[in-house]
Design a protein around this motif. Structure first.
Motif, mmCIF file in Angstrom:
data_model
loop_
_atom_site.group_PDB
_atom_site.id
_atom_site.type_symbol
_atom_site.label_atom_id
_atom_site.label_comp_id
_atom_site.label_asym_id
_atom_site.label_seq_id
_atom_site.Cartn_x
_atom_site.Cartn_y
_atom_site.Cartn_z
ATOM 1 N N ILE A 28 0.225 -1.095 -0.140
ATOM 2 C CA ILE A 28 0.077 0.422 0.261
ATOM 3 C C ILE A 28 0.775 1.519 -0.276
ATOM 4 N N PHE A 29 0.743 1.979 -1.352
ATOM 5 C CA PHE A 29 1.522 3.384 -0.698
ATOM 6 C C PHE A 29 0.550 4.563 -0.827
ATOM 7 N N SER A 30 -1.365 4.347 -0.733
ATOM 8 C CA SER A 30 -2.029 5.303 -0.016
ATOM 9 C C SER A 30 -3.171 4.637 -0.330
ATOM 10 N N ILE A 31 -3.470 5.094 0.804
ATOM 11 C CA ILE A 31 -5.274 4.770 0.546
ATOM 12 C C ILE A 31 -5.838 5.943 0.549
ATOM 13 N N TYR A 32 -7.057 5.810 -0.568
ATOM 14 C CA TYR A 32 -7.836 7.412 -1.252
ATOM 15 C C TYR A 32 -9.271 6.960 0.274
ATOM 16 N N THR A 33 -10.113 7.292 -0.884
ATOM 17 C CA THR A 33 -11.344 6.860 -0.625
ATOM 18 C C THR A 33 -11.544 5.388 0.216
ATOM 19 N N MET A 34 -12.235 5.224 1.496
ATOM 20 C CA MET A 34 -12.810 4.560 2.932
ATOM 21 C C MET A 34 -14.121 4.326 2.341
ATOM 22 N N GLY A 35 -14.534 3.218 2.722
ATOM 23 C CA GLY A 35 -15.895 3.552 3.040
ATOM 24 C C GLY A 35 -16.808 2.121 3.617
ATOM 25 N N TRP A 36 -17.938 1.731 4.272
ATOM 26 C CA TRP A 36 -19.050 0.807 4.065
ATOM 27 C C TRP A 36 -20.527 0.697 3.285
ATOM 28 N N TYR A 37 -20.199 -0.189 2.783
ATOM 29 C CA TYR A 37 -21.339 -0.429 2.201
ATOM 30 C C TYR A 37 -22.439 -1.756 2.779
ATOM 31 N N ARG A 38 -23.984 -1.902 2.529
ATOM 32 C CA ARG A 38 -24.143 -3.177 3.316
ATOM 33 C C ARG A 38 -24.897 -4.168 1.800
ATOM 34 N N GLN A 39 -25.130 -4.807 2.147
ATOM 35 C CA GLN A 39 -26.271 -5.833 1.200
ATOM 36 C C GLN A 39 -26.709 -6.533 1.802
ATOM 37 N N ALA A 40 -27.816 -6.764 1.126
ATOM 38 C CA ALA A 40 -29.317 -8.054 1.967
ATOM 39 C C ALA A 40 -29.156 -9.273 1.046
ATOM 40 N N PRO A 41 -29.700 -10.023 0.766
ATOM 41 C CA PRO A 41 -30.091 -11.424 -0.105
ATOM 42 C C PRO A 41 -30.800 -10.268 -1.151
ATOM 43 N N GLY A 42 -30.188 -10.676 -2.212
ATOM 44 C CA GLY A 42 -30.621 -10.486 -3.900
ATOM 45 C C GLY A 42 -31.195 -9.543 -3.928
ATOM 46 N N LYS A 43 -30.553 -8.546 -3.307
ATOM 47 C CA LYS A 43 -30.411 -6.731 -3.823
ATOM 48 C C LYS A 43 -29.271 -6.316 -4.171
ATOM 49 N N GLN A 44 -29.064 -5.624 -4.087
ATOM 50 C CA GLN A 44 -27.981 -4.077 -4.787
ATOM 51 C C GLN A 44 -27.625 -3.874 -3.330
ATOM 52 N N ARG A 45 -25.383 -4.142 -3.756
ATOM 53 C CA ARG A 45 -25.238 -3.294 -2.433
ATOM 54 C C ARG A 45 -25.531 -1.586 -2.376
ATOM 55 N N GLY A 46 -25.479 -1.531 -1.032
ATOM 56 C CA GLY A 46 -25.484 0.362 -1.283
ATOM 57 C C GLY A 46 -24.949 0.984 -0.244
ATOM 58 N N LEU A 47 -24.465 1.932 -0.772
ATOM 59 C CA LEU A 47 -23.785 2.986 0.092
ATOM 60 C C LEU A 47 -24.484 2.963 1.975
ATOM 61 N N VAL A 48 -23.578 3.133 2.403
ATOM 62 C CA VAL A 48 -23.294 3.517 3.788
ATOM 63 C C VAL A 48 -22.995 4.645 4.687
ATOM 64 N N ALA A 49 -21.563 4.656 4.230
ATOM 65 C CA ALA A 49 -21.313 5.956 4.539
ATOM 66 C C ALA A 49 -19.659 5.519 3.801
ATOM 67 N N THR A 50 -18.727 6.830 3.506
ATOM 68 C CA THR A 50 -17.647 7.166 3.014
ATOM 69 C C THR A 50 -16.618 8.025 3.899
ATOM 70 N N ILE A 51 -15.363 7.467 3.815
ATOM 71 C CA ILE A 51 -14.190 9.096 4.257
ATOM 72 C C ILE A 51 -13.349 9.598 3.366
#
Length: 125
Positions: A28-51
């Motif tokens: 790892i040289f650098s990490i830009y944006t990090m985030g959390w996403y959530r996903q329920a069975p059969g559904k698309q992954r969606g944003l929770v939060a980013t930093i």
């Protein structure tokens, strides 16, 4: 190669709290944006939060005021403090990171998007 390892999920009662962690390791040289996403069975992954690396945050409307995202750049780790949890919060939570690393074929620096394996969060009485 970069790996993201999540921890901190589990079963909690409504109104309770959990803290998720995600540590990045590898070349790892650098990490830009990090985030959390959530996903329920059969559904698309969606944003929770980013930093961003500078600390700017973005939240899904459904978690504003209840969840807090933070990061420790020295540890290549992102956290998600989840308070006032509701049953509808139940999902698999995935960590994401935009990382400057080494491209395997060329050996030159390259930016890639990585995902963790996911951690289950269940809110139930």
């Amino acid at each position: 190669q970069v790996q993201l390892v999540e921890s901190g999920g589990g079963l909690v009662q409504p109104g309770g709290s959990l803290r998720l962690s995600c540590a990045a390791s590898g070349t790892i040289f650098s990490i830009y944006t990090m985030g959390w996403y959530r996903q329920a069975p059969g559904k698309q992954r969606g944003l929770v939060a980013t930093i961003t690396s500078g600390g700017s945050t973005n939240y899904a409307d459904s978690v504003k005021g209840r969840f807090t995202i933070s990061r420790d750049n020295a540890k290549n780790t992102v956290y998600l403090q989840m308070n006032s949890l509701k049953p509808e919060t139940t999902d698999v939570y995935y960590c994401n990171a935009d990382v400057l690393t080494i491209a395997t074929r060329s050996g030159s620096p390259a930016e890639y998007d990585y995902w963790g394996q996911g951690t289950q969060v269940t809110v139930s009485s």
